[in-house]
Scaffold this motif. Sequence first.
Motif, mmCIF file in Angstrom:
data_model
loop_
_atom_site.group_PDB
_atom_site.id
_atom_site.type_symbol
_atom_site.label_atom_id
_atom_site.label_comp_id
_atom_site.label_asym_id
_atom_site.label_seq_id
_atom_site.Cartn_x
_atom_site.Cartn_y
_atom_site.Cartn_z
ATOM 1 N N ASP A 166 48.394 35.743 40.572
ATOM 2 C CA ASP A 166 47.414 36.175 40.074
ATOM 3 C C ASP A 166 46.740 38.015 40.268
ATOM 4 O O ASP A 166 45.650 38.321 39.342
ATOM 5 C CB ASP A 166 46.736 35.805 42.201
ATOM 6 N N ILE A 167 47.663 39.265 40.585
ATOM 7 C CA ILE A 167 47.976 40.170 40.310
ATOM 8 C C ILE A 167 48.105 40.215 39.042
ATOM 9 O O ILE A 167 47.220 40.810 38.052
ATOM 10 C CB ILE A 167 48.478 40.858 40.785
ATOM 11 N N ILE A 168 49.127 39.272 38.360
ATOM 12 C CA ILE A 168 49.192 39.707 37.046
ATOM 13 C C ILE A 168 47.916 39.060 35.747
ATOM 14 O O ILE A 168 47.691 39.627 34.875
ATOM 15 C CB ILE A 168 50.073 38.235 36.380
ATOM 16 N N VAL A 169 47.238 37.748 36.120
ATOM 17 C CA VAL A 169 45.805 36.732 35.635
ATOM 18 C C VAL A 169 45.409 38.404 35.581
ATOM 19 O O VAL A 169 44.066 38.323 34.487
ATOM 20 C CB VAL A 169 45.612 35.822 36.159
ATOM 21 N N ASN A 170 45.325 38.836 36.290
ATOM 22 C CA ASN A 170 43.759 39.902 36.577
ATOM 23 C C ASN A 170 43.600 41.017 35.795
ATOM 24 O O ASN A 170 43.354 41.602 35.153
ATOM 25 C CB ASN A 170 43.617 40.717 37.753
ATOM 26 N N VAL A 171 45.330 41.578 36.023
ATOM 27 C CA VAL A 171 45.585 42.816 35.264
ATOM 28 C C VAL A 171 45.224 42.656 33.213
ATOM 29 O O VAL A 171 44.863 43.294 33.211
ATOM 30 C CB VAL A 171 47.526 42.856 35.207
#
Length: 78
Positions: free
Chosen positions: A40-45
């Motif tokens: 989820d962090i990677i997608v948002n980044v």
Amino acid sequence: MNQKFEGIIRSIGEIPESTVLDETQRFEADLDVDSLALMDIIVNVEAEFGIEIEAVHRFATLGELWQQVELLSAGAGI
């Protein structure tokens, strides 16, 4: 690391403002961020920085992910 990046980490990882973040911290062991939250962090980044991170990359620390963001952002002219 910058404020946008740290904000995403804090928000999704539910890390309080009182916790100092540094590039050596490990997502799972130090920050208790599981693999689902990391995705989820990677997608948002990716969305925030206008980049695409290859799925084959594995990031153990904040610094590893931030280095990839910087590398891809430089290539994108950001």
